[in-house]
Design a protein around this motif. Structure first.
Motif, short mmCIF file in Angstrom:
data_model
loop_
_atom_site.label_atom_id
_atom_site.label_comp_id
_atom_site.label_asym_id
_atom_site.label_seq_id
_atom_site.Cartn_x
_atom_site.Cartn_y
_atom_site.Cartn_z
N ARG A 99 1.07 34.40 -16.65
CA ARG A 99 1.03 34.03 -15.23
C ARG A 99 2.45 33.59 -14.90
O ARG A 99 3.03 32.77 -15.61
CB ARG A 99 0.01 32.92 -14.99
N VAL A 128 2.01 30.39 -18.87
CA VAL A 128 2.78 30.31 -17.62
C VAL A 128 4.25 30.51 -17.96
O VAL A 128 4.82 29.77 -18.77
CB VAL A 128 2.56 28.97 -16.91
N ASP A 176 2.84 35.54 -9.56
CA ASP A 176 1.71 34.68 -9.18
C ASP A 176 2.09 33.55 -8.22
O ASP A 176 1.30 33.20 -7.35
CB ASP A 176 1.08 34.09 -10.45
N LEU A 245 -2.52 27.79 -9.16
CA LEU A 245 -3.06 28.78 -10.07
C LEU A 245 -4.58 28.69 -10.17
O LEU A 245 -5.25 29.69 -10.45
CB LEU A 245 -2.44 28.61 -11.46
#
Length: 285
Positions: A99, A128, A176, A245
């Protein structure tokens, strides 16, 4: 201004930045700042119309030069940009299984909040990652990679080279969350509203922005799509990333904001300024 006068045509000035506030208020910059102020004071009031790229810049010039408040015309892009066809292999911009937090500029350098983003990364799950795009300022790649190594996230920092302007919206859409981490180190940086935030929204990507004077109104105009954080606050940045998120509605909010903040809509403001000037001088439209 001289060309307009000699040609007998109208003059419009667009303030993309608050130029007298671009340099730090230090003794070494005083002469340059004085020149900018003199040029602005001599020529901007002569313009038949003045536009500005943010509410803060408009207010600042109205106050500094005692002129009518400039019309705000945002630095946004055509709706068609989000449907741009990307070249084969562009999907590699997004690391597999990650992400991604995305940041881009012409130059990747200090004073843009990237060290805070790296520090925030260390507080977030291992999937992430941070992706930055642009040309490295001299010596800064080593600085940021050292910061990432110290934070234990060296493998989660990725660099991408500059891309054609027409692809920037579509490429942002591969990620994202978009980062607009302007730092109020100068008056202009506090007042400006950079085009990266609008790039993200047009791509349907939620935005995390520092709560500067220029960027704060965007959270009101794009509710649910823009999260504001204090500058130089990695824990707050990490918390905002985690919230976005986990919020499936944030992407829909960003897409809705993109339908408002684009040149197909914003061009009407610019054309209204032009029409007003031309009507004032008796030109039929």
């Amino acid at each position: 201004a001289h060309a307009a006068r000699r040609g007998g045509v109208r003059l419009q000035f667009d303030a993309e930045d608050f130029h007298r506030g671009e340099l730090p208020d230090t003794p070494g910059t005083s002469a340059r700042r004085a020149v900018i102020r003199r040029v602005e004071a001599a020529f901007i009031p002569r313009a038949d119309a003045v536009t500005a790229a943010s509410e803060g810049i408009a207010d600042a010039y109205a106050e500094a030069l005692k002129i009518a408040r400039p019309t705000v015309v945002l630095n946004v892009f055509p709706l068609a940009d989000r449907d741009a066809r990307l070249p084969p292999g562009a999907s590699a911009d997004h690391p597999d299984g990650a992400r991604t937090l995305y940041w881009f500029s012409q130059t990747i350098g200090d004073g843009r909040g990237l060290e805070d983003a790296v520090d925030a990364l260390a507080r977030l799950p291992a999937d992430v990652h941070l992706v930055v795009r642009g040309t490295w300022a001299a010596g800064y790649e080593a600085v940021l990679r050292t910061c990432a190594t110290s934070a234990g996230v060296a493998d989660r920092l990725h660099w991408l080279p500059p891309a054609p302007p027409g692809e920037m919206v579509a490429r942002a859409g591969l990620h994202d969350i978009g980062l607009a981490l302007e730092q109020p180190a100068t008056v202009n940086r506090d007042l400006c509203l950079t085009n990266k935030a609008f790039t993200y929204l047009l791509a349907g990507v939620p935005v995390i922005a520092t709560e500067t004077t220029g960027q704060s109104p965007l959270a009101t105009g794009a509710p649910g799509a823009v999260a504001l954080v204090p500058h130089a606050d990695a824990p707050a940045l990490a918390a905002a990333v985690a919230r976005l998120l986990a919020d499936p509605a944030a992407v829909a909010a960003a897409r809705a904001a993109g339908r408002l903040y684009n040149w197909d809509v914003e061009q009407d403001r610019f054309l209204d300024v032009v029409r007003h000037v031309l009507r004032f001088v008796g030109v039929a439209m």
